[in-house]
Design an enzyme around this catalytic site. Structure first.
Site, PDB file in Angstrom:
ATOM      1  CB  SER A 107      -1.191  -0.087   1.056  1.00  0.00           C
ATOM      2  OG  SER A 107      -1.971   0.927   1.034  1.00  0.00           O
ATOM      3  CG  ASP A 118      -7.145  -2.039  -3.716  1.00  0.00           C
ATOM      4  OD1 ASP A 118      -7.720  -1.318  -3.076  1.00  0.00           O
ATOM      5  OD2 ASP A 118      -6.005  -2.326  -3.463  1.00  0.00           O
ATOM      6  CG  HIS A 153      -5.762  -1.632   0.042  1.00  0.00           C
ATOM      7  ND1 HIS A 153      -5.478  -1.510  -1.113  1.00  0.00           N
ATOM      8  CD2 HIS A 153      -5.481  -1.326   0.896  1.00  0.00           C
ATOM      9  CE1 HIS A 153      -4.312  -0.494  -0.907  1.00  0.00           C
ATOM     10  NE2 HIS A 153      -4.289  -0.417   0.714  1.00  0.00           N
TER      11      HIS A 153
HETATM   12  C1  MLT Z   1      -1.186   6.012  -0.270  1.00  0.00           C
HETATM   13  O1  MLT Z   1      -1.643   6.999   0.617  1.00  0.00           O
HETATM   14  O2  MLT Z   1      -0.169   5.546  -0.266  1.00  0.00           O
HETATM   15  C2  MLT Z   1      -2.391   4.909  -0.717  1.00  0.00           C
HETATM   16  O3  MLT Z   1      -3.528   5.588  -0.878  1.00  0.00           O
HETATM   17  C3  MLT Z   1      -2.508   3.959  -0.069  1.00  0.00           C
HETATM   18  C4  MLT Z   1      -2.782   4.124   1.589  1.00  0.00           C
HETATM   19  O4  MLT Z   1      -1.986   4.341   2.378  1.00  0.00           O
HETATM   20  O5  MLT Z   1      -3.670   3.900   1.904  1.00  0.00           O
END
Ligand code: MLT
Length: 204
Positions: A105, A155, A186
């Site tokens: 992520s 996701d 996700h």
């Molecule tokens: C981010 O902010 O890098 C992406 O939206 C993934 C997350 O951290 O939720």
């Protein structure tokens, strides 16, 4: 620990002569989060696990965002440079080879930014639920780094189109990208771990 290095981090020496993994956690995580998964996908590998330096309502991240999926691109760039410097300094400090990034992520997004800006810091990357992290993509540095991207078709945070665009960008830089799309959201699944372990054996 932080010591002479720029990020609070955890380091595990490892027991085998395997390529180290650079573990990069998601939003709200820390340097402990991905250690069990790292041990599972690369048994015996040295593990270098920094904590993101940005706080969003007390939750560690690797760069600033303005809203979910809306990134502060200048900060992404600055933090990616800083992380690449940390990785190189940690390699000297712990006398380890260039690592393969293993990011989830937000951690996958900063790893993607490092691949685009400082590919020489990594020997490969596994990007779990990643998206395009930068607005202006730099000129290709002509790197052939192997990359595995694993996306989830359900996701709700990462649009599949953005992951596909990222795969194309990295290929445009010469990287050998394998993009797998799982029937998943996700959250990570057993299949992510299996695919990552197989890919590490065959590609790095
Ligand atoms: C981010 O902010 O890098 C992406 O939206 C993934 C997350 O951290 O939720």
């Amino acid at each position: 620990m932080a010591g002479p290095l720029s990020h609070i981090h955890r380091f595990e020496t490892g027991t085998a002569s395997r390529t180290p993994l650079l573990l990069l956690h998601g939003t709200g995580g820390n340097e402990d989060d991905l250690v069990p998964l790292g041990r599972m996908v690369a048994p015996g590998a040295p593990l270098l696990s920094p904590r993101g330096k940005v706080l969003e309502n007390g939750m560690p991240r690797f760069f600033r965002r303005l809203a979910e999926g809306v990134f502060d691109f200048a900060d992404v760039e600055r933090r990616a440079q800083e992380l690449a410097d940390f990785v190189i300094a940690a390699g000297k400090h712990y006398q380890t080879e260039r690592p393969v990034a293993f990011g989830y992520s937000n951690g996958a997004n900063i790893a993607a930014a490092v691949l685009l800006l400082r590919p020489e810091a990594l020997s490969g990357a596994i990007l779990l639920r990643a998206m395009v992290p930068l607005q202006d993509v730099p000129q290709s540095a002509g790197s052939t780094t192997p990359v595995l991207i694993i996306s989830g078709s359900r996701d709700r945070i990462v649009p599949i189109e953005s992951a596909t665009r990222l795969a194309g960008m990295l290929r445009g830089h010469g990287m050998a990208v394998d993009h797998q799309i799982l029937e998943a959201g996700h959250e990570l699944t057993q299949e992510d771990a299996q695919l990552a372990a197989q890919w590490l054996k065959s590609s790095v």
